[in-house]
Motif scaffolding. Structure first.
Motif, PDB file in Angstrom:
ATOM      1  N   ALA A  12       0.863  -1.191   0.000  1.00 43.12           N
ATOM      2  CA  ALA A  12       0.000   0.000   0.000  1.00 43.12           C
ATOM      3  C   ALA A  12       0.891   1.231   0.000  1.00 43.12           C
ATOM      4  CB  ALA A  12      -0.913   0.024   1.219  1.00 43.12           C
ATOM      5  N   HIS A  13       0.452   2.256  -0.665  1.00 45.47           N
ATOM      6  CA  HIS A  13       1.140   3.548  -0.648  1.00 45.47           C
ATOM      7  C   HIS A  13       2.622   3.434  -1.033  1.00 45.47           C
ATOM      8  CE1 HIS A  13      -2.508   4.934   1.295  1.00 45.47           C
ATOM      9  NE2 HIS A  13      -2.349   3.997   2.202  1.00 45.47           N
ATOM     10  N   ASN A  14       2.887   2.656  -2.055  1.00 43.62           N
ATOM     11  CA  ASN A  14       4.239   2.511  -2.616  1.00 43.62           C
ATOM     12  C   ASN A  14       5.261   1.898  -1.656  1.00 43.62           C
ATOM     13  OD1 ASN A  14       3.527   3.644  -5.170  1.00 43.62           O
ATOM     14  ND2 ASN A  14       3.537   5.651  -4.186  1.00 43.62           N
ATOM     15  N   THR A  15       4.808   1.090  -0.713  1.00 41.97           N
ATOM     16  CA  THR A  15       5.722   0.366   0.162  1.00 41.97           C
ATOM     17  C   THR A  15       5.037  -0.921   0.621  1.00 41.97           C
ATOM     18  OG1 THR A  15       7.288   0.559   2.005  1.00 41.97           O
ATOM     19  CG2 THR A  15       5.070   1.465   2.358  1.00 41.97           C
ATOM     20  N   LEU A  16       5.757  -1.727   1.363  1.00 38.42           N
ATOM     21  CA  LEU A  16       5.181  -2.908   1.991  1.00 38.42           C
ATOM     22  C   LEU A  16       5.009  -2.616   3.477  1.00 38.42           C
ATOM     23  CD1 LEU A  16       7.312  -5.701   0.281  1.00 38.42           C
ATOM     24  CD2 LEU A  16       4.977  -4.992  -0.281  1.00 38.42           C
ATOM     25  N   TRP A  17       4.034  -3.279   4.083  1.00 33.73           N
ATOM     26  CA  TRP A  17       3.678  -3.001   5.477  1.00 33.73           C
ATOM     27  C   TRP A  17       3.686  -4.262   6.320  1.00 33.73           C
ATOM     28  CZ3 TRP A  17       2.511   2.028   7.027  1.00 33.73           C
ATOM     29  CH2 TRP A  17       2.480   2.961   5.993  1.00 33.73           C
ATOM     30  N   SER A  18       3.997  -4.089   7.593  1.00 33.04           N
ATOM     31  CA  SER A  18       3.935  -5.134   8.608  1.00 33.04           C
ATOM     32  C   SER A  18       2.830  -4.786   9.592  1.00 33.04           C
ATOM     33  CB  SER A  18       5.251  -5.196   9.399  1.00 33.04           C
ATOM     34  OG  SER A  18       6.298  -5.630   8.603  1.00 33.04           O
ATOM     35  N   HIS A  19       2.448  -5.799  10.372  1.00 30.14           N
ATOM     36  CA  HIS A  19       1.516  -5.604  11.481  1.00 30.14           C
ATOM     37  C   HIS A  19       2.289  -5.765  12.776  1.00 30.14           C
ATOM     38  CE1 HIS A  19      -1.089  -7.259   8.199  1.00 30.14           C
ATOM     39  NE2 HIS A  19      -1.727  -6.152   8.504  1.00 30.14           N
ATOM     40  N   LEU A  20       2.060  -4.874  13.704  1.00 38.26           N
ATOM     41  CA  LEU A  20       2.681  -4.915  15.020  1.00 38.26           C
ATOM     42  C   LEU A  20       1.570  -5.133  16.036  1.00 38.26           C
ATOM     43  CD1 LEU A  20       5.531  -4.319  16.368  1.00 38.26           C
ATOM     44  CD2 LEU A  20       4.631  -2.026  16.788  1.00 38.26           C
ATOM     45  N   VAL A  21       1.662  -6.203  16.827  1.00 42.27           N
ATOM     46  CA  VAL A  21       0.618  -6.532  17.798  1.00 42.27           C
ATOM     47  C   VAL A  21       1.242  -6.893  19.143  1.00 42.27           C
ATOM     48  CG1 VAL A  21      -0.859  -7.449  15.956  1.00 42.27           C
ATOM     49  CG2 VAL A  21       0.472  -9.022  17.354  1.00 42.27           C
ATOM     50  N   SER A  22       0.415  -6.923  20.160  1.00 46.73           N
ATOM     51  CA  SER A  22       0.804  -7.448  21.473  1.00 46.73           C
ATOM     52  C   SER A  22      -0.012  -8.704  21.720  1.00 46.73           C
ATOM     53  CB  SER A  22       0.507  -6.435  22.576  1.00 46.73           C
ATOM     54  OG  SER A  22       0.678  -7.033  23.851  1.00 46.73           O
ATOM     55  N   ASP A  23       0.603  -9.669  22.386  1.00 44.58           N
ATOM     56  CA  ASP A  23      -0.156 -10.866  22.750  1.00 44.58           C
ATOM     57  C   ASP A  23      -0.660 -10.791  24.185  1.00 44.58           C
ATOM     58  OD1 ASP A  23       2.127 -11.387  24.216  1.00 44.58           O
ATOM     59  OD2 ASP A  23       2.513 -13.342  23.312  1.00 44.58           O
ATOM     60  N   SER A  24      -0.618  -9.555  24.766  1.00 42.64           N
ATOM     61  CA  SER A  24      -1.105  -9.449  26.140  1.00 42.64           C
ATOM     62  C   SER A  24      -1.884  -8.178  26.459  1.00 42.64           C
ATOM     63  CB  SER A  24       0.053  -9.584  27.129  1.00 42.64           C
ATOM     64  OG  SER A  24       0.989  -8.548  26.933  1.00 42.64           O
ATOM     65  N   SER A  25      -1.550  -7.031  25.828  1.00 40.05           N
ATOM     66  CA  SER A  25      -2.177  -5.789  26.266  1.00 40.05           C
ATOM     67  C   SER A  25      -2.094  -4.700  25.194  1.00 40.05           C
ATOM     68  CB  SER A  25      -1.473  -5.304  27.537  1.00 40.05           C
ATOM     69  OG  SER A  25      -1.783  -3.976  27.823  1.00 40.05           O
ATOM     70  N   ILE A  26      -3.220  -4.108  24.897  1.00 34.20           N
ATOM     71  CA  ILE A  26      -3.243  -2.977  23.961  1.00 34.20           C
ATOM     72  C   ILE A  26      -2.463  -1.804  24.549  1.00 34.20           C
ATOM     73  CG2 ILE A  26      -4.731  -1.232  22.877  1.00 34.20           C
ATOM     74  CD1 ILE A  26      -4.813  -3.925  21.422  1.00 34.20           C
ATOM     75  N   GLU A  27      -2.566  -1.594  25.857  1.00 33.63           N
ATOM     76  CA  GLU A  27      -1.844  -0.483  26.486  1.00 33.63           C
ATOM     77  C   GLU A  27      -0.337  -0.648  26.304  1.00 33.63           C
ATOM     78  OE1 GLU A  27      -4.299  -2.263  28.036  1.00 33.63           O
ATOM     79  OE2 GLU A  27      -5.847  -0.722  27.829  1.00 33.63           O
ATOM     80  N   GLU A  28       0.154  -1.867  26.489  1.00 25.95           N
ATOM     81  CA  GLU A  28       1.580  -2.105  26.301  1.00 25.95           C
ATOM     82  C   GLU A  28       1.976  -1.966  24.840  1.00 25.95           C
ATOM     83  OE1 GLU A  28       3.075  -4.843  29.885  1.00 25.95           O
ATOM     84  OE2 GLU A  28       1.621  -5.838  28.542  1.00 25.95           O
TER      85      GLU A  28
END
Length: 90
Positions: A12-28
């Motif tokens: 998208a938007h002339n680049t490639l993208w990753s997803h960054l997630v937490s496996d425990s907390s949205i706040e963290e």
């Protein structure tokens, strides 16, 4: 807390993208993102979209590289995953 990142494969938007997630907390997840200069506008309900240019720095900062299947599995197991149906009815 474990912050996970998948390989930048999503175009998208002339680049490639990753997803960054937490496996425990949205706040963290938000804290990790802020500490690494990822703007809040990159947050999409349960993950951050991050451009390929940031991938190596995020891994160096402690994000664990995983495949997309593991990322989704661990996000779902955490109870933090937002389904496609929930996104549509947001």
């Amino acid at each position: 807390m474990t912050v996970l990142i998948d390989k930048p494969l999503w175009p998208a938007h002339n680049t490639l993208w990753s997803h960054l997630v937490s496996d425990s907390s949205i706040e963290e997840l938000h804290a990790f993102a802020a500490q690494n200069g990822i703007p809040r506008r990159a947050f999409d309900l349960d993950h951050y979209d991050v451009p390929e240019a940031r991938y190596d720095a995020l891994v160096a900062a402690g994000a664990l590289p995983v495949g997309i299947r593991e990322l989704v599995t661990r996000l779902a197991a955490s109870g933090l995953r937002v389904s496609g149906k929930q996104r549509k009815h947001g």
